[in-house]
Write a protein that holds these residues in place. Sequence first.
Motif, PDB file in Angstrom:
ATOM      1  N   LEU A 108      -0.943   5.881  -0.335  1.00 46.98           N
ATOM      2  CA  LEU A 108       0.198   5.411  -1.110  1.00 46.98           C
ATOM      3  C   LEU A 108       0.159   5.956  -2.527  1.00 46.98           C
ATOM      4  O   LEU A 108      -0.823   6.579  -2.947  1.00 46.98           O
ATOM      5  N   ASP A 109       1.246   5.721  -3.248  1.00 52.20           N
ATOM      6  CA  ASP A 109       1.361   6.173  -4.632  1.00 52.20           C
ATOM      7  C   ASP A 109       0.521   5.272  -5.547  1.00 52.20           C
ATOM      8  O   ASP A 109       0.186   4.129  -5.208  1.00 52.20           O
ATOM      9  N   TRP A 110       0.207   5.819  -6.743  1.00 54.75           N
ATOM     10  CA  TRP A 110      -0.603   5.069  -7.692  1.00 54.75           C
ATOM     11  C   TRP A 110       0.119   3.827  -8.228  1.00 54.75           C
ATOM     12  O   TRP A 110      -0.513   2.926  -8.789  1.00 54.75           O
ATOM     13  N   ARG A 111       1.403   3.744  -8.040  1.00 60.05           N
ATOM     14  CA  ARG A 111       2.146   2.578  -8.514  1.00 60.05           C
ATOM     15  C   ARG A 111       2.102   1.394  -7.550  1.00 60.05           C
ATOM     16  O   ARG A 111       2.747   0.378  -7.774  1.00 60.05           O
ATOM     17  N   VAL A 112       1.341   1.502  -6.484  1.00 54.89           N
ATOM     18  CA  VAL A 112       1.231   0.429  -5.525  1.00 54.89           C
ATOM     19  C   VAL A 112       0.446  -0.745  -6.131  1.00 54.89           C
ATOM     20  O   VAL A 112      -0.417  -0.564  -6.998  1.00 54.89           O
ATOM     21  N   SER A 113       0.752  -1.948  -5.666  1.00 53.30           N
ATOM     22  CA  SER A 113       0.054  -3.152  -6.112  1.00 53.30           C
ATOM     23  C   SER A 113      -0.786  -3.695  -4.954  1.00 53.30           C
ATOM     24  O   SER A 113      -0.254  -4.329  -4.033  1.00 53.30           O
ATOM     25  N   PRO A 114      -2.090  -3.462  -4.949  1.00 53.74           N
ATOM     26  CA  PRO A 114      -2.927  -3.978  -3.860  1.00 53.74           C
ATOM     27  C   PRO A 114      -2.880  -5.494  -3.738  1.00 53.74           C
ATOM     28  O   PRO A 114      -2.958  -6.032  -2.625  1.00 53.74           O
ATOM     29  N   GLN A 115      -2.766  -6.184  -4.844  1.00 52.18           N
ATOM     30  CA  GLN A 115      -2.739  -7.646  -4.783  1.00 52.18           C
ATOM     31  C   GLN A 115      -1.504  -8.147  -4.042  1.00 52.18           C
ATOM     32  O   GLN A 115      -1.590  -9.060  -3.203  1.00 52.18           O
ATOM     33  N   ARG A 116      -0.347  -7.555  -4.305  1.00 47.79           N
ATOM     34  CA  ARG A 116       0.869  -7.962  -3.594  1.00 47.79           C
ATOM     35  C   ARG A 116       0.780  -7.587  -2.110  1.00 47.79           C
ATOM     36  O   ARG A 116       1.246  -8.338  -1.246  1.00 47.79           O
ATOM     37  N   MET A 117       0.183  -6.427  -1.802  1.00 57.39           N
ATOM     38  CA  MET A 117      -0.016  -6.063  -0.403  1.00 57.39           C
ATOM     39  C   MET A 117      -0.945  -7.059   0.288  1.00 57.39           C
ATOM     40  O   MET A 117      -0.726  -7.431   1.450  1.00 57.39           O
ATOM     41  N   ARG A 118      -1.960  -7.512  -0.414  1.00 57.97           N
ATOM     42  CA  ARG A 118      -2.905  -8.469   0.157  1.00 57.97           C
ATOM     43  C   ARG A 118      -2.215  -9.799   0.465  1.00 57.97           C
ATOM     44  O   ARG A 118      -2.452 -10.416   1.509  1.00 57.97           O
TER      45      ARG A 118
END
Length: 403
Positions: free
Chosen positions: A255-265
């Motif tokens: 994914l792109d660097w603008r992704v939010s791992p916390q929101r994905m979690r």
Amino acid sequence: MLNDWLEGGTAVAISVGVAVLAALAVETVMRLVARRQTWARQLMGYARRPFWALALVLGFWLGLRAALMGSDWLTVFSRLFTIAAIAAFAWLLVAFVQFVTDLALGRHRIDVPDNRLARRLRTQTLILRRVAIALIVVIGIGAALFTFDAVRAVGASLLASAGIASIVAGLAAQSVLGNMFAGIQLVFSDALRVDDVIVADGEWGRVGEITLSYVVLDLWDDRRLVLPCTYFTTTPYQNWTRHGSELLGSVEFDLDWRVSPQRMREHLEAVLADTPLYDGRTSVLQVTEATAGFVRVRILVTAKDAPTLYDLRCFVREAMVLWIQSVMPEAAPAQRVLVSDHAAASAPERGGVARPSEQAGEGGLFSGSAEAEERASQFAHGESREARDARAEDEGDDAPAAR
């Protein structure tokens, strides 16, 4: 003569009648027991025909012995009925082996969870049944052949030369015996069981049958892969149900660097809560890499078995892709190209191309200064700068003389 035939027929009828009455008595007792016991009904289903065949053969045989006592035909009929009795008795033994093994298999079902012990017992029972039936058939054929005097003589000579015969047979049937011993080793070492999920020869499937010579895999796309038993004793393979059927699988995204791992979690927790495929043991979302312009996100989930895990991975992958497309489209992978005019504007006027500095104070290791060139000359020509200057002066002094 007529009296002899009547007496012989009467003896045969009486003997057969006694045998039928005895068989009827045994069957009546078994029917009474079968009203209360399930195993008795199963035993009757397997052994009824061979039991009646053996009873009738014995009845005819005893009647003919009494009727043909002292006759030349006694030897011929005696041999025929002996062979028939051996065949019927072997049939009865085979039916009894099938009854016992099916009774054991019925008490250990494999279509239930936590069936590792049942699968091991089923595999070993099936192999033992095949071995027992093969031994019964071989011994029965041998006993039938040994009723002939010529075969007895051949058997005695074979026993006398058993050492040489065994060596020759072992060399001739080396591959067959190797597969047979490999099959026995697989079964009784508990290395492979019926209904195990394995990966062999690059194929994923379930063990459908194990014999003394080959193993049949039921592949995921309804194909059948047949492998020799020696494959599993000489080649590494994956057993996904060795001690249990639970598995852990991964789903990865670039994914792109603008992704939010916390929101994905947070969204992953909601996705897993809505599906019965997830067994609740492990749920992890981690960023495993952040190189080459992408952020790699890995999701780990668990399921109760391999087919369920495959469906769960596909379900999670699809749910996360839809969520990224609708909620966080900026996190989708993208390639960036940077276009700038500063490089062309800052280039020197000398042809528009920037050149390395030629000042002595900004020299490199092998160029730009006298010491650097000295080091370069030692690597390039194998002689020092002074030696090259002296050689050049000598060549300059010799030049006018040559002219």
